[in-house]
Scaffold this motif. Structure first.
Motif, PDB file in Angstrom:
ATOM      1  N   ILE A  31      31.611  31.942  43.708  1.00 35.76           N
ATOM      2  CA  ILE A  31      32.040  33.392  43.383  1.00 35.76           C
ATOM      3  C   ILE A  31      33.158  33.184  42.679  1.00 35.76           C
ATOM      4  O   ILE A  31      33.705  33.736  41.672  1.00 35.76           O
ATOM      5  CB  ILE A  31      31.982  34.107  44.311  1.00 35.76           C
ATOM      6  N   LEU A  32      34.216  32.442  43.082  1.00 31.42           N
ATOM      7  CA  LEU A  32      35.414  32.342  42.534  1.00 31.42           C
ATOM      8  C   LEU A  32      35.308  31.643  40.914  1.00 31.42           C
ATOM      9  O   LEU A  32      36.107  31.890  40.203  1.00 31.42           O
ATOM     10  CB  LEU A  32      36.413  31.328  43.360  1.00 31.42           C
ATOM     11  N   CYS A  33      34.602  30.662  41.130  1.00 30.14           N
ATOM     12  CA  CYS A  33      34.071  30.112  39.777  1.00 30.14           C
ATOM     13  C   CYS A  33      33.714  30.864  38.717  1.00 30.14           C
ATOM     14  O   CYS A  33      34.107  30.709  37.556  1.00 30.14           O
ATOM     15  CB  CYS A  33      33.166  28.678  39.993  1.00 30.14           C
ATOM     16  N   TRP A  34      32.833  31.690  39.328  1.00 29.49           N
ATOM     17  CA  TRP A  34      32.193  33.007  38.456  1.00 29.49           C
ATOM     18  C   TRP A  34      33.378  33.682  37.932  1.00 29.49           C
ATOM     19  O   TRP A  34      33.296  34.109  36.660  1.00 29.49           O
ATOM     20  CB  TRP A  34      31.414  33.801  39.208  1.00 29.49           C
ATOM     21  N   LEU A  35      34.168  34.338  38.699  1.00 29.23           N
ATOM     22  CA  LEU A  35      35.097  35.074  38.466  1.00 29.23           C
ATOM     23  C   LEU A  35      36.176  34.523  37.696  1.00 29.23           C
ATOM     24  O   LEU A  35      36.668  35.219  36.710  1.00 29.23           O
ATOM     25  CB  LEU A  35      35.893  35.762  39.839  1.00 29.23           C
ATOM     26  N   THR A  77      31.952  31.055  28.662  1.00 27.55           N
ATOM     27  CA  THR A  77      30.772  31.643  28.681  1.00 27.55           C
ATOM     28  C   THR A  77      29.814  30.929  29.398  1.00 27.55           C
ATOM     29  O   THR A  77      28.766  31.365  30.313  1.00 27.55           O
ATOM     30  CB  THR A  77      30.258  32.029  27.066  1.00 27.55           C
ATOM     31  N   LEU A  78      29.603  29.653  29.027  1.00 29.17           N
ATOM     32  CA  LEU A  78      28.651  28.684  29.633  1.00 29.17           C
ATOM     33  C   LEU A  78      28.826  28.646  31.108  1.00 29.17           C
ATOM     34  O   LEU A  78      27.961  28.280  32.061  1.00 29.17           O
ATOM     35  CB  LEU A  78      28.851  27.355  29.045  1.00 29.17           C
ATOM     36  N   CYS A  79      30.026  28.444  31.433  1.00 27.67           N
ATOM     37  CA  CYS A  79      30.525  28.391  33.059  1.00 27.67           C
ATOM     38  C   CYS A  79      30.177  29.712  33.830  1.00 27.67           C
ATOM     39  O   CYS A  79      29.656  29.717  34.867  1.00 27.67           O
ATOM     40  CB  CYS A  79      32.097  28.190  33.327  1.00 27.67           C
ATOM     41  N   PHE A  80      30.196  30.954  32.878  1.00 31.17           N
ATOM     42  CA  PHE A  80      29.605  32.013  33.795  1.00 31.17           C
ATOM     43  C   PHE A  80      28.180  31.952  33.851  1.00 31.17           C
ATOM     44  O   PHE A  80      27.713  32.218  35.091  1.00 31.17           O
ATOM     45  CB  PHE A  80      29.910  33.379  32.749  1.00 31.17           C
ATOM     46  N   LEU A  81      27.346  31.675  33.022  1.00 33.34           N
ATOM     47  CA  LEU A  81      26.237  31.586  32.977  1.00 33.34           C
ATOM     48  C   LEU A  81      25.386  30.375  33.935  1.00 33.34           C
ATOM     49  O   LEU A  81      24.588  30.584  34.816  1.00 33.34           O
ATOM     50  CB  LEU A  81      25.457  31.229  31.628  1.00 33.34           C
ATOM     51  N   CYS A  82      26.342  29.186  33.892  1.00 33.24           N
ATOM     52  CA  CYS A  82      25.908  28.294  35.028  1.00 33.24           C
ATOM     53  C   CYS A  82      26.445  28.652  36.571  1.00 33.24           C
ATOM     54  O   CYS A  82      25.423  28.410  37.303  1.00 33.24           O
ATOM     55  CB  CYS A  82      26.886  27.171  34.519  1.00 33.24           C
ATOM     56  N   SER A  83      27.523  29.373  36.637  1.00 32.58           N
ATOM     57  CA  SER A  83      27.669  29.645  37.879  1.00 32.58           C
ATOM     58  C   SER A  83      26.611  30.870  38.384  1.00 32.58           C
ATOM     59  O   SER A  83      26.405  30.976  39.503  1.00 32.58           O
ATOM     60  CB  SER A  83      29.215  30.312  38.073  1.00 32.58           C
ATOM     61  N   THR A  84      26.214  31.808  37.649  1.00 30.79           N
ATOM     62  CA  THR A  84      25.269  32.591  38.009  1.00 30.79           C
ATOM     63  C   THR A  84      23.808  31.983  38.397  1.00 30.79           C
ATOM     64  O   THR A  84      23.296  32.439  39.296  1.00 30.79           O
ATOM     65  CB  THR A  84      24.971  33.659  36.860  1.00 30.79           C
ATOM     66  N   ALA A  85      23.556  30.946  37.331  1.00 28.91           N
ATOM     67  CA  ALA A  85      22.330  30.102  37.687  1.00 28.91           C
ATOM     68  C   ALA A  85      22.243  29.579  39.149  1.00 28.91           C
ATOM     69  O   ALA A  85      21.549  29.441  39.965  1.00 28.91           O
ATOM     70  CB  ALA A  85      21.997  28.955  36.750  1.00 28.91           C
ATOM     71  N   PHE A  86      23.359  28.866  39.597  1.00 26.24           N
ATOM     72  CA  PHE A  86      23.761  28.134  40.774  1.00 26.24           C
ATOM     73  C   PHE A  86      23.599  29.327  41.909  1.00 26.24           C
ATOM     74  O   PHE A  86      23.459  28.822  43.087  1.00 26.24           O
ATOM     75  CB  PHE A  86      24.752  27.165  40.721  1.00 26.24           C
ATOM     76  N   PHE A 154      44.223  29.955  34.799  1.00 23.60           N
ATOM     77  CA  PHE A 154      42.838  30.285  35.407  1.00 23.60           C
ATOM     78  C   PHE A 154      42.263  28.884  35.178  1.00 23.60           C
ATOM     79  O   PHE A 154      40.993  28.664  35.897  1.00 23.60           O
ATOM     80  CB  PHE A 154      42.157  31.269  35.344  1.00 23.60           C
ATOM     81  N   SER A 155      42.392  28.151  34.081  1.00 25.94           N
ATOM     82  CA  SER A 155      41.588  27.037  33.597  1.00 25.94           C
ATOM     83  C   SER A 155      42.110  26.138  34.674  1.00 25.94           C
ATOM     84  O   SER A 155      41.447  25.117  35.058  1.00 25.94           O
ATOM     85  CB  SER A 155      42.027  26.626  32.236  1.00 25.94           C
ATOM     86  N   PHE A 156      43.366  26.034  34.969  1.00 23.04           N
ATOM     87  CA  PHE A 156      44.048  25.030  36.069  1.00 23.04           C
ATOM     88  C   PHE A 156      43.244  25.209  37.334  1.00 23.04           C
ATOM     89  O   PHE A 156      42.574  24.224  38.042  1.00 23.04           O
ATOM     90  CB  PHE A 156      45.539  25.089  36.120  1.00 23.04           C
ATOM     91  N   PHE A 157      43.429  26.482  37.784  1.00 22.90           N
ATOM     92  CA  PHE A 157      42.589  26.802  39.153  1.00 22.90           C
ATOM     93  C   PHE A 157      41.030  26.464  39.137  1.00 22.90           C
ATOM     94  O   PHE A 157      40.406  26.015  39.887  1.00 22.90           O
ATOM     95  CB  PHE A 157      42.446  28.247  39.240  1.00 22.90           C
ATOM     96  N   SER A 158      40.295  26.375  38.073  1.00 20.90           N
ATOM     97  CA  SER A 158      39.026  26.209  37.898  1.00 20.90           C
ATOM     98  C   SER A 158      38.615  24.818  37.942  1.00 20.90           C
ATOM     99  O   SER A 158      37.625  24.478  38.692  1.00 20.90           O
ATOM    100  CB  SER A 158      38.491  26.755  36.442  1.00 20.90           C
ATOM    101  N   VAL A 159      39.580  23.814  37.839  1.00 26.72           N
ATOM    102  CA  VAL A 159      39.410  22.780  38.066  1.00 26.72           C
ATOM    103  C   VAL A 159      39.351  22.332  39.413  1.00 26.72           C
ATOM    104  O   VAL A 159      38.297  21.705  39.989  1.00 26.72           O
ATOM    105  CB  VAL A 159      40.711  21.642  37.686  1.00 26.72           C
ATOM    106  N   PHE A 160      40.196  22.816  40.244  1.00 24.16           N
ATOM    107  CA  PHE A 160      40.077  22.700  41.640  1.00 24.16           C
ATOM    108  C   PHE A 160      38.905  23.303  42.365  1.00 24.16           C
ATOM    109  O   PHE A 160      38.375  22.889  43.589  1.00 24.16           O
ATOM    110  CB  PHE A 160      41.574  23.364  42.234  1.00 24.16           C
ATOM    111  N   THR A 161      38.546  24.568  41.868  1.00 27.74           N
ATOM    112  CA  THR A 161      37.353  25.305  42.569  1.00 27.74           C
ATOM    113  C   THR A 161      36.082  24.460  42.203  1.00 27.74           C
ATOM    114  O   THR A 161      35.408  24.346  43.261  1.00 27.74           O
ATOM    115  CB  THR A 161      37.164  26.555  42.021  1.00 27.74           C
ATOM    116  N   TRP A 162      35.824  23.815  41.089  1.00 25.54           N
ATOM    117  CA  TRP A 162      34.692  22.823  40.811  1.00 25.54           C
ATOM    118  C   TRP A 162      34.733  21.623  41.671  1.00 25.54           C
ATOM    119  O   TRP A 162      33.693  21.040  42.087  1.00 25.54           O
ATOM    120  CB  TRP A 162      34.644  22.700  39.201  1.00 25.54           C
ATOM    121  N   VAL A 163      35.977  21.095  41.718  1.00 30.01           N
ATOM    122  CA  VAL A 163      36.225  19.906  42.676  1.00 30.01           C
ATOM    123  C   VAL A 163      35.600  20.211  44.021  1.00 30.01           C
ATOM    124  O   VAL A 163      35.086  19.626  44.625  1.00 30.01           O
ATOM    125  CB  VAL A 163      37.548  19.293  42.656  1.00 30.01           C
TER     126      VAL A 163
END
Length: 203
Positions: A31-35, A77-86, A154-163
């Protein structure tokens, strides 16, 4: 989910429990990745472009580099769709009866998480660099500066959420690999009964 586990979930066929689902670490991080993707998309799409009176076309706030804005919008946009799918896959995951299919889902989660961690690391470096070299005369009023900084953060934070998501997927993979209850040929008991009752096929 007590007793029988395969790749982090119990045997198929149980009722979906929203509270249990929301309490799972992978759900919270997903959900964090999505947000974060929504925040980045909103910041760049809404305030990442400036329209100067003396210029016909608007330009990207990141050093007038349209590639930077396009990268951020496209990846968010792609990350939003991917997070929704997962997220949808996480909901369906406990109902998957085949251990092999569960393994494929977890492996896909690992691969996608690594990919997005790299994508956002590149995006963070790209946006931060372009913002750093942006000229003050291009934007003397600092229009959209807060949005630009938010997109970078938030790009920086996204690295850690996906890791983190990748590490959780690796943990789930190890749970499945070390499971003594399940083997790779396990199928749901209901499906096995249906197969046993089915008439034999003539060869």
């Amino acid at each position: 989910m007590d007793g029988f586990q395969a790749y982090g979930a119990g045997k198929a066929g149980g009722a979906f429990d929203p509270l249990t689902f929301l309490r799972q670490p992978q759900t919270a991080i997903r959900i964090l990745c999505w947000l974060f993707s929504i925040v980045i998309l909103g910041c760049v799409a809404n305030e990442g472009y400036i329209n100067r009176p003396e210029e016909v076309e608007e330009f990207c706030i990141f050093n007038r580099n349209h590639n930077a804005c396009n990268y951020a919008v496209s990846m968010a946009t792609l990350c939003f769709l991917c997070s929704t799918a997962f997220l949808a896959l996480d909901v369906y995951f406990p109902r998957i009866s085949s251990v092999k299919d569960r393994k494929k889902a977890v492996v896909a989660d690992i691969g996608v998480s690594v990919l997005w961690a790299l994508v956002w690391f590149v995006g963070f470096c790209f946006l931060a660099n372009q913002w750093q070299v942006s000229k003050q005369e291009d934007n003397p009023l600092d229009e959209g500066a807060d949005a630009a900084r938010a997109a970078i953060v938030f790009s920086f934070f996204s690295v850690f959420t996906w890791v983190s998501q990748c590490l959780l997927a690796v943990y789930r993979f190890k749970l499945g690999a070390d499971s003594a209850t399940f083997n790779q040929e396990y199928v749901d008991p209901n499906q096995q009964e249906a197969l046993d009752e089915a008439p034999p096929t003539e060869e």
